[in-house]
Design a protein around this motif. Structure first.
Motif, PDB file in Angstrom:
ATOM      1  N   ILE A  68      -9.478  -0.002   8.564  1.00 52.45           N
ATOM      2  CA  ILE A  68      -8.300  -0.323   9.422  1.00 52.45           C
ATOM      3  C   ILE A  68      -7.956  -1.785   9.739  1.00 52.45           C
ATOM      4  O   ILE A  68      -6.995  -2.605   9.564  1.00 52.45           O
ATOM      5  CB  ILE A  68      -7.980   0.570  10.572  1.00 52.45           C
ATOM      6  CG1 ILE A  68      -7.716   2.107  10.413  1.00 52.45           C
ATOM      7  CG2 ILE A  68      -6.975  -0.142  11.461  1.00 52.45           C
ATOM      8  CD1 ILE A  68      -7.852   3.029  11.721  1.00 52.45           C
ATOM      9  N   GLN A 115       2.584   0.987   9.282  1.00 57.51           N
ATOM     10  CA  GLN A 115       2.712   1.780   7.898  1.00 57.51           C
ATOM     11  C   GLN A 115       2.177   0.990   6.723  1.00 57.51           C
ATOM     12  O   GLN A 115       1.308   1.670   6.021  1.00 57.51           O
ATOM     13  CB  GLN A 115       4.071   2.157   7.754  1.00 57.51           C
ATOM     14  CG  GLN A 115       4.366   2.980   6.495  1.00 57.51           C
ATOM     15  CD  GLN A 115       3.652   4.285   6.846  1.00 57.51           C
ATOM     16  OE1 GLN A 115       3.889   4.859   7.820  1.00 57.51           O
ATOM     17  NE2 GLN A 115       2.686   4.661   5.979  1.00 57.51           N
ATOM     18  N   CYS A 131      -1.631   1.340   7.281  1.00 56.06           N
ATOM     19  CA  CYS A 131      -2.067   2.740   6.976  1.00 56.06           C
ATOM     20  C   CYS A 131      -1.972   2.903   5.458  1.00 56.06           C
ATOM     21  O   CYS A 131      -3.038   3.489   4.821  1.00 56.06           O
ATOM     22  CB  CYS A 131      -1.060   3.704   7.426  1.00 56.06           C
ATOM     23  SG  CYS A 131      -1.373   3.643   9.257  1.00 56.06           S
ATOM     24  N   ASP A 132      -1.144   2.247   4.566  1.00 57.10           N
ATOM     25  CA  ASP A 132      -1.051   2.469   3.116  1.00 57.10           C
ATOM     26  C   ASP A 132      -2.117   1.691   2.594  1.00 57.10           C
ATOM     27  O   ASP A 132      -2.703   2.127   1.538  1.00 57.10           O
ATOM     28  CB  ASP A 132       0.331   1.753   2.645  1.00 57.10           C
ATOM     29  CG  ASP A 132       1.508   2.841   2.953  1.00 57.10           C
ATOM     30  OD1 ASP A 132       1.125   3.923   3.238  1.00 57.10           O
ATOM     31  OD2 ASP A 132       2.535   2.304   2.901  1.00 57.10           O
ATOM     32  N   ILE A 139      -4.967   5.805   4.956  1.00 54.82           N
ATOM     33  CA  ILE A 139      -5.001   6.560   6.167  1.00 54.82           C
ATOM     34  C   ILE A 139      -3.513   7.046   6.644  1.00 54.82           C
ATOM     35  O   ILE A 139      -2.735   6.418   6.366  1.00 54.82           O
ATOM     36  CB  ILE A 139      -5.851   6.099   7.378  1.00 54.82           C
ATOM     37  CG1 ILE A 139      -5.090   4.797   7.639  1.00 54.82           C
ATOM     38  CG2 ILE A 139      -7.258   5.694   7.035  1.00 54.82           C
ATOM     39  CD1 ILE A 139      -5.504   4.243   9.030  1.00 54.82           C
ATOM     40  N   SER A 140      -3.462   8.077   7.611  1.00 54.13           N
ATOM     41  CA  SER A 140      -2.077   8.472   7.985  1.00 54.13           C
ATOM     42  C   SER A 140      -2.000   7.890   9.230  1.00 54.13           C
ATOM     43  O   SER A 140      -2.824   7.052   9.998  1.00 54.13           O
ATOM     44  CB  SER A 140      -2.241  10.115   8.380  1.00 54.13           C
ATOM     45  OG  SER A 140      -3.118  10.319   9.294  1.00 54.13           O
ATOM     46  N   ARG A 141      -0.659   7.714   9.709  1.00 57.34           N
ATOM     47  CA  ARG A 141      -0.259   7.104  10.910  1.00 57.34           C
ATOM     48  C   ARG A 141      -1.116   7.705  12.035  1.00 57.34           C
ATOM     49  O   ARG A 141      -1.570   7.184  13.165  1.00 57.34           O
ATOM     50  CB  ARG A 141       1.194   7.183  11.316  1.00 57.34           C
ATOM     51  CG  ARG A 141       2.146   6.467  10.389  1.00 57.34           C
ATOM     52  CD  ARG A 141       3.458   6.287  10.700  1.00 57.34           C
ATOM     53  NE  ARG A 141       3.956   6.002  11.989  1.00 57.34           N
ATOM     54  CZ  ARG A 141       3.951   4.627  12.266  1.00 57.34           C
ATOM     55  NH1 ARG A 141       4.245   3.767  11.379  1.00 57.34           N
ATOM     56  NH2 ARG A 141       4.319   4.437  13.497  1.00 57.34           N
ATOM     57  N   THR A 152      -4.093   9.096  12.023  1.00 59.72           N
ATOM     58  CA  THR A 152      -5.454   8.619  12.001  1.00 59.72           C
ATOM     59  C   THR A 152      -5.506   7.257  12.723  1.00 59.72           C
ATOM     60  O   THR A 152      -6.548   6.793  13.531  1.00 59.72           O
ATOM     61  CB  THR A 152      -5.774   8.616  10.639  1.00 59.72           C
ATOM     62  OG1 THR A 152      -6.062   9.946  10.044  1.00 59.72           O
ATOM     63  CG2 THR A 152      -7.258   8.011  10.654  1.00 59.72           C
ATOM     64  N   PHE A 153      -4.450   6.398  12.112  1.00 61.49           N
ATOM     65  CA  PHE A 153      -4.279   4.900  12.736  1.00 61.49           C
ATOM     66  C   PHE A 153      -4.118   5.068  14.274  1.00 61.49           C
ATOM     67  O   PHE A 153      -5.365   4.215  14.840  1.00 61.49           O
ATOM     68  CB  PHE A 153      -3.287   4.477  12.165  1.00 61.49           C
ATOM     69  CG  PHE A 153      -3.204   3.037  12.660  1.00 61.49           C
ATOM     70  CD1 PHE A 153      -3.410   1.875  12.150  1.00 61.49           C
ATOM     71  CD2 PHE A 153      -2.341   2.605  14.108  1.00 61.49           C
ATOM     72  CE1 PHE A 153      -3.480   0.540  12.757  1.00 61.49           C
ATOM     73  CE2 PHE A 153      -2.098   1.416  14.587  1.00 61.49           C
ATOM     74  CZ  PHE A 153      -2.705   0.433  13.679  1.00 61.49           C
TER      75      PHE A 153
END
Length: 214
Positions: free
Chosen positions: A17, A36, A39-40, A44-46, A48-49
């Motif tokens: 991250i 976003q 994340c991309d 990872i997903s939001r 998870t962030f």
């Protein structure tokens, strides 16, 4: 999942991250980076962030530093500060942040951000802010318990603690900046003392002309 494996997985995710956030900030300018996009980039997903980061700024500039538990910090002051207040503050700092691994790519990227995008400097310094305020509070409390501990009688514990912490954290910031270049074995009392001495010399040099012209 074993604790060690879980911690390594957490560290890998945090690194991914932070690396993504810093890379994007260097490419686009930190103001234009979105959660976003981080994340991309980190894959990872939001959700998870936000499990690992409180904000977009934390991913780019660093998460707020957490003070060691009050009981532990107080115990260090009681044991060490009567002999060396600087030594006590260093030990508290090690308890608070010394265990955190410093990812060299992230650290180098943040140094580039400092140099290439000077407007982000306050944000790069912000992770230390809450830690400094908590440290001032506990040092002031320790000084107030016994006025004979004061280095500046008559000033008051909060003001004195603020001066003490500003000097110690200034030296610590300088030390961490060098550690981020790879010198990760530099966190010693001797090194910190040397940096405090440099701050003393600079302060003396700043004050001296005013005394001459008074």
């Amino acid at each position: 999942m074993a604790a060690g494996l879980r911690e390594r997985k957490k560290r890998r995710t945090v690194n991914a991250i932070e690396q993504a956030g810093v890379r994007l900030a260097l490419e686009k300018g930190f103001k234009d980076v979105t959660v976003q996009e981080i994340c991309d980039e980190a894959d990872i997903s939001r959700s998870t962030f936000f499990n690992y980061m409180p904000s977009r700024e934390a991913a780019i500039f660093g998460r707020p530093l957490k003070m060691a538990p009050r009981e532990e910090a107080w115990a260090v002051l009681e044991e060490v500060a009567p002999f060396s207040l600087l030594g006590a503050i260093m030990q508290i700092s090690v308890l608070s942040i010394g265990g955190a691994e410093i990812n060299q790519e992230v650290a180098a990227g943040r140094n580039r951000l400092r140099d290439e995008q000077p407007e982000c400097l306050p944000l790069l310094l912000s992770p230390m802010t809450s830690y400094s305020l908590e440290l001032v509070a506990i040092v002031a409390e320790w000084l107030a318990v016994d006025p004979s501990r004061s280095l500046l009688p008559g000033v008051g514990p909060v003001r004195e603690a603020t001066h003490i912490v500003n000097v110690a954290v200034g030296a610590l910031n300088a030390l961490l900046a060098e550690m981020r270049e790879g010198d990760d074995d530099m966190l010693t009392f001797e090194t910190l003392s040397g940096l405090v001495g440099e701050i003393r010399d600079v302060a003396s040099a700043l004050v001296a002309p005013a005394l001459v012209n008074a």
